[in-house]
Design a protein around this motif. Structure first.
Motif, PDB file in Angstrom:
ATOM      1  N   ALA A 162       0.828  -1.206   0.000  1.00 49.66           N
ATOM      2  CA  ALA A 162       0.000   0.000   0.000  1.00 49.66           C
ATOM      3  C   ALA A 162       0.862   1.255   0.000  1.00 49.66           C
ATOM      4  CB  ALA A 162      -0.920   0.000   1.215  1.00 49.66           C
ATOM      5  N   ARG A 163       1.949   1.225   0.752  1.00 47.11           N
ATOM      6  CA  ARG A 163       2.825   2.394   0.819  1.00 47.11           C
ATOM      7  C   ARG A 163       3.536   2.639  -0.509  1.00 47.11           C
ATOM      8  NH1 ARG A 163       4.637   4.221   5.997  1.00 47.11           N
ATOM      9  NH2 ARG A 163       3.435   3.308   7.690  1.00 47.11           N
ATOM     10  N   VAL A 164       4.039   1.566  -1.111  1.00 47.79           N
ATOM     11  CA  VAL A 164       4.734   1.712  -2.392  1.00 47.79           C
ATOM     12  C   VAL A 164       3.765   2.213  -3.465  1.00 47.79           C
ATOM     13  CG1 VAL A 164       5.916   0.486  -4.252  1.00 47.79           C
ATOM     14  CG2 VAL A 164       6.484  -0.019  -1.871  1.00 47.79           C
ATOM     15  N   MET A 165       2.563   1.628  -3.499  1.00 50.22           N
ATOM     16  CA  MET A 165       1.587   2.034  -4.507  1.00 50.22           C
ATOM     17  C   MET A 165       1.091   3.458  -4.264  1.00 50.22           C
ATOM     18  SD  MET A 165      -0.431  -1.611  -4.898  1.00 50.22           S
ATOM     19  CE  MET A 165      -1.478  -1.122  -6.260  1.00 50.22           C
ATOM     20  N   LYS A 166       1.001   3.863  -3.017  1.00 48.08           N
ATOM     21  CA  LYS A 166       0.617   5.243  -2.710  1.00 48.08           C
ATOM     22  C   LYS A 166       1.694   6.208  -3.204  1.00 48.08           C
ATOM     23  CE  LYS A 166      -1.070   8.212   1.022  1.00 48.08           C
ATOM     24  NZ  LYS A 166      -0.168   9.340   0.796  1.00 48.08           N
ATOM     25  N   ASN A 167       2.965   5.830  -3.019  1.00 41.43           N
ATOM     26  CA  ASN A 167       4.060   6.658  -3.542  1.00 41.43           C
ATOM     27  C   ASN A 167       3.977   6.777  -5.056  1.00 41.43           C
ATOM     28  OD1 ASN A 167       5.110   7.093  -0.996  1.00 41.43           O
ATOM     29  ND2 ASN A 167       6.670   5.491  -1.155  1.00 41.43           N
ATOM     30  N   ASP A 168       3.627   5.674  -5.718  1.00 39.71           N
ATOM     31  CA  ASP A 168       3.470   5.713  -7.174  1.00 39.71           C
ATOM     32  C   ASP A 168       2.377   6.696  -7.577  1.00 39.71           C
ATOM     33  OD1 ASP A 168       5.435   3.819  -7.508  1.00 39.71           O
ATOM     34  OD2 ASP A 168       4.046   2.128  -7.732  1.00 39.71           O
ATOM     35  N   SER A 169       1.250   6.649  -6.862  1.00 42.28           N
ATOM     36  CA  SER A 169       0.138   7.541  -7.202  1.00 42.28           C
ATOM     37  C   SER A 169       0.512   9.003  -6.980  1.00 42.28           C
ATOM     38  CB  SER A 169      -1.106   7.186  -6.387  1.00 42.28           C
ATOM     39  OG  SER A 169      -0.923   7.472  -5.008  1.00 42.28           O
ATOM     40  N   GLU A 170       1.334   9.263  -5.973  1.00 42.57           N
ATOM     41  CA  GLU A 170       1.788  10.634  -5.719  1.00 42.57           C
ATOM     42  C   GLU A 170       2.700  11.115  -6.835  1.00 42.57           C
ATOM     43  OE1 GLU A 170       3.558  10.371  -1.877  1.00 42.57           O
ATOM     44  OE2 GLU A 170       1.630  10.423  -0.797  1.00 42.57           O
ATOM     45  N   ARG A 171       3.543  10.225  -7.345  1.00 43.01           N
ATOM     46  CA  ARG A 171       4.430  10.600  -8.451  1.00 43.01           C
ATOM     47  C   ARG A 171       3.629  10.848  -9.730  1.00 43.01           C
ATOM     48  NH1 ARG A 171       7.450   6.327  -6.058  1.00 43.01           N
ATOM     49  NH2 ARG A 171       9.164   7.164  -4.814  1.00 43.01           N
ATOM     50  N   ILE A 172       2.596  10.060  -9.930  1.00 40.34           N
ATOM     51  CA  ILE A 172       1.733  10.280 -11.098  1.00 40.34           C
ATOM     52  C   ILE A 172       1.065  11.644 -10.993  1.00 40.34           C
ATOM     53  CG2 ILE A 172      -0.387   9.515 -12.247  1.00 40.34           C
ATOM     54  CD1 ILE A 172       0.468   6.628 -11.574  1.00 40.34           C
ATOM     55  N   GLN A 173       0.633  12.016  -9.806  1.00 37.24           N
ATOM     56  CA  GLN A 173       0.024  13.324  -9.618  1.00 37.24           C
ATOM     57  C   GLN A 173       1.025  14.438  -9.893  1.00 37.24           C
ATOM     58  OE1 GLN A 173      -3.316  14.209  -8.938  1.00 37.24           O
ATOM     59  NE2 GLN A 173      -2.386  16.144  -9.589  1.00 37.24           N
ATOM     60  N   GLN A 174       2.267  14.257  -9.464  1.00 37.00           N
ATOM     61  CA  GLN A 174       3.310  15.242  -9.753  1.00 37.00           C
ATOM     62  C   GLN A 174       3.515  15.388 -11.256  1.00 37.00           C
ATOM     63  OE1 GLN A 174       6.671  13.713  -7.569  1.00 37.00           O
ATOM     64  NE2 GLN A 174       5.976  14.544  -5.615  1.00 37.00           N
ATOM     65  N   ALA A 175       3.480  14.263 -11.966  1.00 39.59           N
ATOM     66  CA  ALA A 175       3.648  14.296 -13.424  1.00 39.59           C
ATOM     67  C   ALA A 175       2.483  15.021 -14.084  1.00 39.59           C
ATOM     68  CB  ALA A 175       3.778  12.878 -13.970  1.00 39.59           C
ATOM     69  N   ILE A 176       1.276  14.800 -13.568  1.00 38.87           N
ATOM     70  CA  ILE A 176       0.100  15.495 -14.102  1.00 38.87           C
ATOM     71  C   ILE A 176       0.310  17.001 -14.037  1.00 38.87           C
ATOM     72  CG2 ILE A 176      -2.342  16.009 -13.672  1.00 38.87           C
ATOM     73  CD1 ILE A 176      -2.631  13.084 -12.722  1.00 38.87           C
ATOM     74  N   ASP A 177       0.874  17.460 -12.937  1.00 37.41           N
ATOM     75  CA  ASP A 177       1.114  18.896 -12.760  1.00 37.41           C
ATOM     76  C   ASP A 177       2.207  19.420 -13.686  1.00 37.41           C
ATOM     77  OD1 ASP A 177      -0.805  18.867 -10.770  1.00 37.41           O
ATOM     78  OD2 ASP A 177       0.645  18.593  -9.154  1.00 37.41           O
ATOM     79  N   LEU A 178       3.120  18.521 -14.101  1.00 41.17           N
ATOM     80  CA  LEU A 178       4.231  18.936 -14.960  1.00 41.17           C
ATOM     81  C   LEU A 178       3.829  19.002 -16.440  1.00 41.17           C
ATOM     82  CD1 LEU A 178       7.206  16.833 -13.488  1.00 41.17           C
ATOM     83  CD2 LEU A 178       6.918  19.315 -13.332  1.00 41.17           C
TER      84      LEU A 178
END
Length: 281
Positions: free
Chosen positions: A99-115
């Motif tokens: 869950a922690r690793v996948m949550k980190n992945d989702s946070e990185r995807i959100q960062q990419a969305i902003d970029l």
């Protein structure tokens, strides 16, 4: 002795203008690795000549050796695997690891969305739609993504070619490119020289080049008409994979929606072939 240590020890003996170059190099190693001496001078507020003299002052043969040393000692200081393992150490004894690793992945995807610039994304979809032929290249850690993109785009439209540098005749592929062709080049740190070189040469043949990478300072930026840097500086290439596939999935979804009729026709043909040749007896 590492270049960073050489520069630090020589700093006090440098001229004021050369010290500006030294400070800029230590603070922005990635930029030194990909920009020209003229561009470095502009960024650090000195002349190109000063940048060259700085190289001599710290015992280098010239700007070429400076870039080579920076790439080897600063830009590539840590491998992606090392960065990946280090980032996961804090999760080693924590509960719910998945869950922690996948949550980190989702946070990185959100960062990419902003970029991602939405106008650039729409332009990419238009170029994919307009291109007569699409060539896709990616090596090592980027090969799986390139292969997936070629397969799924091939379901939505004709003439999509995955470039395999180990088996394809690269010169023949270059000759088959024209101003109506599109090259999609995928390369992440550590950047594979073969991919960068092919993209450079293909830029003279293909009508348009889209680069998908981690940083705006990636070597692809010199050769791409449109660049998508998806990952903030310092992230592991391995950790960037979920972001990369999510972005490619968005690209395929957009392509399919813009060519719904073509996708449905190709999907029917695909299903017929599958039933005839691949379904078990």
């Amino acid at each position: 002795m590492k270049l960073k240590e050489v520069i630090t020890s020589a700093y006090d003996n440098l001229s004021k203008s050369q010290q500006k170059v030294a400070k800029y190099l230590l603070e922005h190693p990635r930029e030194i690795a990909v920009l020209s001496a003229t561009e470095i001078g502009e960024q650090s507020g000195v002349s190109e000549t000063t940048v060259i003299r700085f190289c001599y002052a710290v015992g280098l043969s010239g700007f070429t050796e400076l870039q080579k040393s920076v790439r080897e000692q600063l830009l590539l200081e840590k491998s992606s695997l090392q960065t990946y393992v280090t980032a996961k150490e804090s999760l080693a004894d924590a509960p719910h690891l998945h869950a922690r690793v996948m949550k980190n992945d989702s946070e990185r995807i959100q960062q990419a969305i902003d970029l991602i610039n939405e106008e650039d994304f729409e332009l990419m979809l238009e170029k994919i739609k307009e291109a007569e032929k699409i060539f896709i290249i990616g090596s090592r850690t980027s090969f799986a993504a390139a292969s997936w993109l070629a397969f799924t785009l091939g379901l939505a439209r004709d003439h999509v070619k995955l470039i395999r540098s180990d088996t394809d005749d690269l010169l023949h592929l270059l000759q088959s490119m024209s101003e109506t062709s599109l090259l999609i080049s995928i390369s992440f740190h550590r950047y594979v020289k073969e991919t960068i070189k092919f993209t450079e040469v293909a830029k003279k043949q293909a009508g348009y080049v889209i680069g998908i990478t981690d940083s705006p300072l990636s070597p692809l930026q010199k050769h791409a008409d449109l660049l998508f840097p998806l990952i903030p500086t310092g992230r592991s290439t391995i950790d960037s994979t979920p972001v990369l596939f999510s972005f490619l999935n968005a690209a395929v979804a957009g392509t399919t929606l813009k060519n719904r009729e073509g996708f449905e026709n190709r999907n029917k043909e695909y299903d017929l072939l599958y039933r005839d040749y691949f379904e078990p007896y």
